[in-house]
Scaffold this motif. Sequence first.
Motif, PDB file in Angstrom:
ATOM      1  N   ALA A  71       8.967  -6.115 -10.589  1.00 48.03           N
ATOM      2  CA  ALA A  71       7.643  -6.191 -10.992  1.00 48.03           C
ATOM      3  C   ALA A  71       6.840  -6.830  -9.630  1.00 48.03           C
ATOM      4  O   ALA A  71       7.237  -7.721  -9.196  1.00 48.03           O
ATOM      5  CB  ALA A  71       7.134  -6.768 -12.318  1.00 48.03           C
ATOM      6  N   VAL A  72       5.580  -6.192  -8.926  1.00 50.73           N
ATOM      7  CA  VAL A  72       4.897  -6.766  -8.223  1.00 50.73           C
ATOM      8  C   VAL A  72       3.476  -7.348  -8.680  1.00 50.73           C
ATOM      9  O   VAL A  72       2.624  -6.444  -9.242  1.00 50.73           O
ATOM     10  CB  VAL A  72       4.762  -5.557  -7.122  1.00 50.73           C
ATOM     11  CG1 VAL A  72       3.888  -6.254  -5.732  1.00 50.73           C
ATOM     12  CG2 VAL A  72       5.852  -4.836  -6.636  1.00 50.73           C
ATOM     13  N   THR A  73       3.220  -8.615  -8.366  1.00 46.56           N
ATOM     14  CA  THR A  73       1.915  -9.223  -8.689  1.00 46.56           C
ATOM     15  C   THR A  73       1.316  -9.874  -7.508  1.00 46.56           C
ATOM     16  O   THR A  73       1.973  -9.632  -6.356  1.00 46.56           O
ATOM     17  CB  THR A  73       2.393 -10.244 -10.070  1.00 46.56           C
ATOM     18  OG1 THR A  73       3.116 -11.352  -9.191  1.00 46.56           O
ATOM     19  CG2 THR A  73       2.992  -9.608 -10.949  1.00 46.56           C
ATOM     20  N   GLY A  74       0.362 -10.762  -7.820  1.00 43.34           N
ATOM     21  CA  GLY A  74      -0.144 -11.468  -6.766  1.00 43.34           C
ATOM     22  C   GLY A  74      -1.181 -10.278  -5.930  1.00 43.34           C
ATOM     23  O   GLY A  74      -2.079  -9.503  -6.686  1.00 43.34           O
ATOM     24  N   ALA A  75      -1.498 -10.476  -4.682  1.00 38.28           N
ATOM     25  CA  ALA A  75      -2.118  -9.733  -3.813  1.00 38.28           C
ATOM     26  C   ALA A  75      -1.799  -8.232  -4.144  1.00 38.28           C
ATOM     27  O   ALA A  75      -0.562  -7.733  -3.813  1.00 38.28           O
ATOM     28  CB  ALA A  75      -2.170 -10.058  -2.280  1.00 38.28           C
ATOM     29  N   PRO A  76      -3.026  -7.295  -4.353  1.00 37.80           N
ATOM     30  CA  PRO A  76      -2.479  -5.962  -4.979  1.00 37.80           C
ATOM     31  C   PRO A  76      -2.134  -4.851  -3.763  1.00 37.80           C
ATOM     32  O   PRO A  76      -2.929  -4.089  -3.407  1.00 37.80           O
ATOM     33  CB  PRO A  76      -3.682  -5.409  -5.632  1.00 37.80           C
ATOM     34  CG  PRO A  76      -4.821  -6.396  -4.637  1.00 37.80           C
ATOM     35  CD  PRO A  76      -4.311  -7.595  -4.435  1.00 37.80           C
ATOM     36  N   ALA A  77      -0.960  -5.250  -3.070  1.00 39.99           N
ATOM     37  CA  ALA A  77      -0.382  -4.491  -2.264  1.00 39.99           C
ATOM     38  C   ALA A  77       0.022  -3.023  -2.738  1.00 39.99           C
ATOM     39  O   ALA A  77       0.579  -2.768  -3.834  1.00 39.99           O
ATOM     40  CB  ALA A  77       0.899  -4.851  -1.466  1.00 39.99           C
ATOM     41  N   PRO A  78      -0.495  -1.871  -2.295  1.00 44.36           N
ATOM     42  CA  PRO A  78      -0.146  -0.410  -2.697  1.00 44.36           C
ATOM     43  C   PRO A  78       1.522  -0.316  -2.754  1.00 44.36           C
ATOM     44  O   PRO A  78       2.018  -0.728  -1.668  1.00 44.36           O
ATOM     45  CB  PRO A  78      -0.892   0.574  -1.947  1.00 44.36           C
ATOM     46  CG  PRO A  78      -1.022  -0.162  -0.742  1.00 44.36           C
ATOM     47  CD  PRO A  78      -1.222  -1.877  -0.868  1.00 44.36           C
ATOM     48  N   ALA A  79       2.144   0.235  -3.839  1.00 41.06           N
ATOM     49  CA  ALA A  79       3.522   0.122  -3.923  1.00 41.06           C
ATOM     50  C   ALA A  79       3.874   1.736  -4.096  1.00 41.06           C
ATOM     51  O   ALA A  79       3.180   2.438  -4.983  1.00 41.06           O
ATOM     52  CB  ALA A  79       4.158  -0.803  -5.127  1.00 41.06           C
ATOM     53  N   THR A  80       5.055   2.068  -3.929  1.00 41.55           N
ATOM     54  CA  THR A  80       5.574   3.245  -4.011  1.00 41.55           C
ATOM     55  C   THR A  80       7.240   3.096  -4.341  1.00 41.55           C
ATOM     56  O   THR A  80       7.672   2.247  -3.630  1.00 41.55           O
ATOM     57  CB  THR A  80       5.488   4.309  -2.964  1.00 41.55           C
ATOM     58  OG1 THR A  80       6.234   3.826  -1.841  1.00 41.55           O
ATOM     59  CG2 THR A  80       4.055   4.563  -2.505  1.00 41.55           C
ATOM     60  N   VAL A  81       7.615   4.114  -4.970  1.00 40.73           N
ATOM     61  CA  VAL A  81       8.974   4.117  -5.213  1.00 40.73           C
ATOM     62  C   VAL A  81       9.538   5.368  -5.054  1.00 40.73           C
ATOM     63  O   VAL A  81       9.274   6.327  -5.307  1.00 40.73           O
ATOM     64  CB  VAL A  81       9.446   3.982  -6.832  1.00 40.73           C
ATOM     65  CG1 VAL A  81      10.997   4.024  -6.914  1.00 40.73           C
ATOM     66  CG2 VAL A  81       9.277   2.387  -7.291  1.00 40.73           C
ATOM     67  N   ASP A  82      10.305   5.507  -3.830  1.00 41.22           N
ATOM     68  CA  ASP A  82      10.574   6.855  -3.212  1.00 41.22           C
ATOM     69  C   ASP A  82       9.525   7.670  -2.772  1.00 41.22           C
ATOM     70  O   ASP A  82       9.816   8.712  -3.407  1.00 41.22           O
ATOM     71  CB  ASP A  82      11.906   7.437  -3.965  1.00 41.22           C
ATOM     72  CG  ASP A  82      13.259   6.803  -3.683  1.00 41.22           C
ATOM     73  OD1 ASP A  82      13.539   5.939  -2.860  1.00 41.22           O
ATOM     74  OD2 ASP A  82      14.295   7.550  -4.005  1.00 41.22           O
ATOM     75  N   GLY A  83       8.463   7.047  -2.542  1.00 44.00           N
ATOM     76  CA  GLY A  83       7.440   7.950  -2.026  1.00 44.00           C
ATOM     77  C   GLY A  83       6.347   8.272  -3.265  1.00 44.00           C
ATOM     78  O   GLY A  83       5.140   8.638  -3.115  1.00 44.00           O
ATOM     79  N   THR A  84       6.674   7.613  -4.431  1.00 46.57           N
ATOM     80  CA  THR A  84       5.632   7.903  -5.663  1.00 46.57           C
ATOM     81  C   THR A  84       5.036   6.496  -5.819  1.00 46.57           C
ATOM     82  O   THR A  84       5.579   5.625  -5.997  1.00 46.57           O
ATOM     83  CB  THR A  84       6.573   8.318  -6.979  1.00 46.57           C
ATOM     84  OG1 THR A  84       7.282   9.507  -6.646  1.00 46.57           O
ATOM     85  CG2 THR A  84       5.949   8.671  -8.033  1.00 46.57           C
ATOM     86  N   PRO A  85       3.474   6.696  -5.977  1.00 46.26           N
ATOM     87  CA  PRO A  85       2.895   5.685  -6.338  1.00 46.26           C
ATOM     88  C   PRO A  85       3.180   4.987  -7.475  1.00 46.26           C
ATOM     89  O   PRO A  85       3.236   5.716  -8.545  1.00 46.26           O
ATOM     90  CB  PRO A  85       1.404   6.204  -5.915  1.00 46.26           C
ATOM     91  CG  PRO A  85       1.243   7.318  -5.144  1.00 46.26           C
ATOM     92  CD  PRO A  85       2.789   7.858  -5.507  1.00 46.26           C
TER      93      PRO A  85
END
Length: 286
Positions: A71-85
């Motif tokens: 899980a990614v929290t804190g500053a809202p950095a855009p995240a992708t998993v194998d290119g999928t947002p």
Amino acid sequence: MIVIEETGPLATVQDLGRPGWFDSGVGPAGAADRGALRLANRLVGNPEDAAGIEVLLGGLVLHAEDTTLVAVTGAPAPATVDGTPVGHASVLCLAPGESLRLGYTRAGLRSYIGIRGGVDIAPVLGSRSYDTLSGIGPPPLRSGSVFPVGTPPPDWPNVDQAPQSEPPGLMEIRALLGPRDDWFTDPAALFTGHWTVSPDSDRVGARLDRADGPPLRRNSSAELPTEGVALGSVQVPPSGQPVIFLADHPITGGYPVIAVVLDADVDLVAQARPGQRIRFRRTRST
């Protein structure tokens, strides 16, 4: 097993720190935004003090060797998993061979990656945190870093996503005046006008420049004996530009502390990026 492919400006392993070592000259370190790390751990079903990854601004890419919940929290950095947002502050399942990539955040400063089972590296003085001031703990992550994941806890996460707001454009920071406010001609000047976060800020402290309002002036040129300083202390060097001490702050200092930020607002300061506008609000209780 987790493999780090890219790190961005800085990525370190952090838990909730190593309290109890002040008498040996060692500060607590730990996550700069403790609430964000706690939330990341709760989302993946970890104890709140499990070690995760603190990412400055973004730019980190990690590769999962095995099925891994993150899980990614804190500053809202855009995240992708194998290119999928994928969503911020949500539970993400990485299949073996998949990579999580964080872009660069437009708001806030530090993102946190919670990994189910936690980062399982050897603790130093009871903590897996890296202290940038003393160099204690595991070194900053680099491309090619590999580390094991701990045994998953028995409880399975019971939420898919948690609401999390972006840091505000103008931060209002509550602070208690003292203990050395009598060293200044007008200590109330701290609460007048606005300050901006300097590019020289780091995990040791958020350094502030005056945006508008009266300067902070000392009423004496005497030297202050070295004394203990706490997390959130607002120390004022001879330049008159205050520093709000953060996770890796020294445990003693020789400049007067004009005020102390409430513990509840220290995490907010940890998300203040260079140029961020700050206004102190005086309070008389914690």
